[in-house]
Motif scaffolding. Structure first.
Motif, mmCIF file in Angstrom:
data_model
loop_
_atom_site.group_PDB
_atom_site.id
_atom_site.type_symbol
_atom_site.label_atom_id
_atom_site.label_comp_id
_atom_site.label_asym_id
_atom_site.label_seq_id
_atom_site.Cartn_x
_atom_site.Cartn_y
_atom_site.Cartn_z
ATOM 1 N N ARG A 1 29.510 33.401 45.969
ATOM 2 C CA ARG A 1 30.621 33.307 45.015
ATOM 3 C C ARG A 1 30.871 34.601 44.249
ATOM 4 O O ARG A 1 31.795 34.697 43.455
ATOM 5 C CB ARG A 1 30.354 32.156 44.046
ATOM 6 C CG ARG A 1 30.319 30.797 44.735
ATOM 7 C CD ARG A 1 30.012 29.686 43.761
ATOM 8 N NE ARG A 1 31.009 29.650 42.675
ATOM 9 C CZ ARG A 1 30.806 29.035 41.518
ATOM 10 N NH1 ARG A 1 29.634 28.438 41.271
ATOM 11 N NH2 ARG A 1 31.747 29.021 40.586
ATOM 12 N N VAL B 1 37.267 40.360 52.489
ATOM 13 C CA VAL B 1 37.586 40.146 51.074
ATOM 14 C C VAL B 1 38.571 38.995 50.906
ATOM 15 O O VAL B 1 38.395 38.135 50.032
ATOM 16 C CB VAL B 1 38.128 41.445 50.448
ATOM 17 C CG1 VAL B 1 38.659 41.194 49.044
ATOM 18 C CG2 VAL B 1 37.024 42.509 50.421
ATOM 19 N N ARG B 2 39.592 38.954 51.721
ATOM 20 C CA ARG B 2 40.600 37.902 51.574
ATOM 21 C C ARG B 2 40.019 36.521 51.876
ATOM 22 O O ARG B 2 40.389 35.534 51.232
ATOM 23 C CB ARG B 2 41.797 38.214 52.467
ATOM 24 C CG ARG B 2 42.564 39.437 51.978
ATOM 25 C CD ARG B 2 43.687 39.827 52.904
ATOM 26 N NE ARG B 2 44.355 41.039 52.389
ATOM 27 C CZ ARG B 2 45.387 41.627 52.983
ATOM 28 N NH1 ARG B 2 45.880 41.125 54.091
ATOM 29 N NH2 ARG B 2 45.931 42.715 52.459
ATOM 30 N N ARG C 1 37.829 35.539 48.875
ATOM 31 C CA ARG C 1 38.698 35.165 47.744
ATOM 32 C C ARG C 1 39.310 33.783 47.965
ATOM 33 O O ARG C 1 39.397 32.971 47.033
ATOM 34 C CB ARG C 1 39.809 36.200 47.573
ATOM 35 C CG ARG C 1 39.350 37.524 46.966
ATOM 36 C CD ARG C 1 40.516 38.424 46.632
ATOM 37 N NE ARG C 1 41.395 37.822 45.621
ATOM 38 C CZ ARG C 1 42.149 38.511 44.774
ATOM 39 N NH1 ARG C 1 42.127 39.843 44.810
ATOM 40 N NH2 ARG C 1 42.910 37.915 43.900
ATOM 41 N N HIS D 1 34.475 35.878 43.652
ATOM 42 C CA HIS D 1 34.979 37.012 42.884
ATOM 43 C C HIS D 1 34.525 38.276 43.602
ATOM 44 O O HIS D 1 33.344 38.420 43.949
ATOM 45 C CB HIS D 1 34.423 36.984 41.464
ATOM 46 C CG HIS D 1 35.048 38.010 40.560
ATOM 47 N ND1 HIS D 1 36.333 37.898 40.088
ATOM 48 C CD2 HIS D 1 34.573 39.177 40.069
ATOM 49 C CE1 HIS D 1 36.626 38.943 39.341
ATOM 50 N NE2 HIS D 1 35.570 39.741 39.312
ATOM 51 N N THR D 2 35.439 39.207 43.825
ATOM 52 C CA THR D 2 35.153 40.375 44.655
ATOM 53 C C THR D 2 35.337 41.662 43.868
ATOM 54 O O THR D 2 36.337 41.840 43.176
ATOM 55 C CB THR D 2 36.077 40.387 45.886
ATOM 56 O OG1 THR D 2 37.444 40.428 45.453
ATOM 57 C CG2 THR D 2 35.878 39.135 46.733
ATOM 58 N N PHE E 1 40.504 43.550 46.547
ATOM 59 C CA PHE E 1 39.448 43.231 45.591
ATOM 60 C C PHE E 1 40.045 42.793 44.254
ATOM 61 O O PHE E 1 41.101 43.282 43.840
ATOM 62 C CB PHE E 1 38.557 44.448 45.357
ATOM 63 C CG PHE E 1 37.567 44.721 46.451
ATOM 64 C CD1 PHE E 1 36.325 44.101 46.463
ATOM 65 C CD2 PHE E 1 37.880 45.594 47.483
ATOM 66 C CE1 PHE E 1 35.413 44.364 47.466
ATOM 67 C CE2 PHE E 1 36.979 45.856 48.502
ATOM 68 C CZ PHE E 1 35.740 45.231 48.501
ATOM 69 N N HIS E 2 39.336 41.929 43.544
ATOM 70 C CA HIS E 2 39.755 41.534 42.200
ATOM 71 C C HIS E 2 39.699 42.714 41.227
ATOM 72 O O HIS E 2 40.575 42.871 40.384
ATOM 73 C CB HIS E 2 38.832 40.430 41.650
ATOM 74 C CG HIS E 2 39.095 39.073 42.215
ATOM 75 N ND1 HIS E 2 38.316 38.531 43.221
ATOM 76 C CD2 HIS E 2 40.027 38.130 41.905
ATOM 77 C CE1 HIS E 2 38.761 37.318 43.504
ATOM 78 N NE2 HIS E 2 39.797 37.046 42.721
#
Length: 298
Positions: free
Chosen positions: A84, A164-165, A168, A173-174, A194-195
């Motif tokens: 996560r 990453v996608r 997410r 949380h990236t 990325f966040h």
């Protein structure tokens, strides 16, 4: 206790054949049938065993498979397998270049700077003074040059966007966390999805680099501290975290993560990480979490 052995090949060179799977089951002495994650690119099989036996089992399987272009990981098959919180190094991990080396190339100093970079990434010299030394050599470089390097030289490593996608989309949380510079992590983080991003700030005056970097430097300890702070902020268990990197300044972050992955890494980093990727692309990190290709978000 149950472990899961994951086999991963490069999508451009599928190698998880029936023979490879049969040898895997024989070596690991498991009666479980393989779960195919993606054709001959990725598969996994459950293995009886305690967590402390995982490194030895992975080493045994790598030895048995010999020269097969296959990445091997043996990890706990626990409740927190899908992570996560994801932290990723940038240079030579999410992108194919070392940004500071490319900047130095524009003023004819790439060989000199790259040699220092290589020693720092191998852990032969301390990261922080090595960064200050390299940044000093860039004094006077125009910001327009930075923009040109990003546009013309920086390439994303295969599978990074999907990694990453997909995470997410499944609630992770990236964060892109780099010993490089915000001038690069900002655009790269946006391109990949990325966040947020964390990196060093180059000091600029009148549109040019001054040859200095803001203190404190984001290095080995800062990367680990970022992971811990975000984990606590999000209220996560340590087992719910994932980190990936390639250099010595990533070691503390990889050790702190529930799963630390060495991606095309320096020898000392590959030896220390719980899992290593040498053949697959960055989607390998999804397979390690039990994702099948059908679940990927492109």
């Amino acid at each position: 206790m149950t472990l899961v052995a994951t086999l991963i090949a490069n999508p451009a060179r599928p190698a998880i054949t029936d023979a490879v799977l049969a040898e895997t089951r024989r070596v690991l002495a498991t009666g479980h049938q393989p779960r195919i994650l993606h054709g001959e690119v990725a598969a996994e099989v459950l293995v009886p065993g305690a967590p402390e036996s995982a490194p030895a089992l992975a080493a045994r399987l790598r030895a048995a498979l010999g020269d097969e272009p296959v990445d091997v990981a043996v990890l706990p098959a626990g409740a927190h397998r899908r992570k996560r919180l994801f932290l990723a190094d940038m240079d030579s991990t999410m992108i194919g270049q070392e940004c500071i080396d490319e900047l130095a190339d524009t003023i004819g100093l790439k060989d000199r700077v790259a040699a220092i970079t290589e020693r720092a990434m191998r852990g032969e010299v301390a990261f922080e003074p090595a960064l200050r030394e390299r940044v000093a050599l860039l004094k006077g470089l125009a910001l327009e040059t930075v923009a040109a390097v990003i546009e013309e030289r920086i390439t994303l490593n295969p599978g990074g966007r999907t990694l990453v996608r997909t995470m997410r989309a499944h609630g992770a949380h990236t964060v892109l966390v780099s010993g490089g510079f915000t001038l690069f992590t900002g655009p790269v983080a946006e391109r990949i999805g990325f966040h947020e991003h964390r990196a060093n700030r180059l000091i600029v005056a009148e549109g040019r680099l001054t040859g200095a970097v803001e203190e404190p430097i984001v290095g080995r300890d800062a990367k680990r501290e970022t992971l811990v702070a975000l984990r606590e902020r999000l209220g996560l268990d340590a087992a719910e975290t994932l980190a990936v990197g390639d250099g010595a300044n990533d070691l503390a972050m990889l050790a702190e993560a529930g799963l630390g992955v060495a991606y095309r890494a320096k020898p000392a980093v590959a030896a220390a990480a719980r899992a290593r990727v040498e053949h697959g692309d960055l989607t390998a990190l999804l397979y390690l979490q039990g994702y099948a290709a059908a679940e990927f978000v492109d």
